[in-house]
Design an enzyme around this catalytic site. Structure first.
Site, PDB file in Angstrom:
ATOM      1  CB  SER A   1      19.455  27.071  -2.405  1.00  0.00           C
ATOM      2  OG  SER A   1      20.053  28.304  -2.786  1.00  0.00           O
TER       3      SER A   1
ATOM      4  CG  HIS B   1      17.028  29.329  -5.999  1.00  0.00           C
ATOM      5  ND1 HIS B   1      16.498  30.350  -5.251  1.00  0.00           N
ATOM      6  CD2 HIS B   1      18.085  28.854  -5.299  1.00  0.00           C
ATOM      7  CE1 HIS B   1      17.205  30.481  -4.132  1.00  0.00           C
ATOM      8  NE2 HIS B   1      18.179  29.584  -4.141  1.00  0.00           N
TER       9      HIS B   1
END
Length: 269
Positions: free
Chosen positions: A46, A250
């Site tokens: 990711s 993230h």
């Protein structure tokens, strides 16, 4: 008369260039072309797909972002072809599967992987819900895995990259530290938990860097660029706990553009 001479001279120069290029080609040489397109393959999890940075198009659960460092680099350098294979949630076994789509003509390969293998998504869950000590214990579990099991898995990934793209420049990305300790956050995880999580990122960086270098790849350490831009800093380049949950912890748009992309620019040339 002068125009005729100039035209004749230009024709002769062009003819000489063609003959020279053909002669080099005959002996297996080519004239370097700075404008030649890069055959770029972006592999990984990711952090490479750009989860957290939005604009995912039709990539579904892989969450490949138009704002990811990979897509931004490909756009800026007119990469052709550009194979964007990174996918949210990918582990080393998934990256091996991604590599099945890679051709031998790739000249640049980037990859980030290892965090999911070591269980850092579970680490963040346990640290959010549990005590300081349970968080420290869970991080230590992940660090043990990273030190003892992950190296062999990374070796397998890097070996297959070299097999599938023997002429490629390989850039292996690490992960940032999540937190600024003693930062501006007045709620959420304790500094004990934040320090433990950061130590896990440092362990991953150490292991990944060592295996990348052993494979002849370049290690892209993003901890430096993210310093001062962690969660609890004055300018976050990372999401904290957020919705959708899989985008938590993230890099955001700035994390990809200002944290990851400059490192790739430096290493890819």
């Amino acid at each position: 008369m002068v125009a005729h001479v100039q035209k004749t001279t230009q024709s002769m120069i062009r003819a000489c260039v063609v003959v020279f290029a053909a002669t080099l080609a005959l002996f297996g040489f080519t004239i370097p072309a700075s404008a030649a397109a890069t055959n770029y393959v972006a592999l990984g999890d990711s952090y490479s797909s750009g989860t957290g940075a939005g604009s995912y198009g039709d990539s579904g659960a892989c969450k490949r972002s138009a704002n990811s460092y990979a897509q931004l680099w490909a756009n800026a350098h007119s990469a052709s072809p550009f194979q964007f294979l990174a996918c949210s949630g990918a582990r080393t076994g998934d990256v091996l599967n991604q590599l099945n789509s890679v051709t031998g003509g790739a000249t640049l390969v980037t990859v980030s992987v290892g965090g999911n293998d070591a269980g850092f998504a579970d680490v963040m869950t346990d640290c959010t819900l549990g005590s300081d000590q349970s968080c420290v214990d869970r991080v230590n579990e992940a660090k043990t895995y990273a030190n003892n099991t992950l190296p062999g898995l990374l070796d397998g990934v890097y070996a297959k990259i070299k097999q599938k793209a023997p002429g490629a420049k390989i850039v292996v990305f690490g992960y940032p530290r999540f937190y600024q300790i003693g930062g501006s956050c007045n709620a959420g995880l304790s500094d004990t938990k934040r320090s433990a999580i950061n130590s896990g990122a440092d362990t991953l960086a150490s292991v990944t860097s060592g295996r990348a270098k052993a494979a002849g790849a370049s290690f892209a350490d993003v901890r430096g660029p993210f310093t001062g831009h962690e969660i609890c800093s004055g300018d976050w380049w990372l999401k904290s706990l957020s919705w959708p949950v899989d985008e938590s912890y993230h890099p955001n748009v700035n994390g990809q553009k200002l944290g990851y992309l400059p490192v790739l620019n430096q290493l890819a040339g």
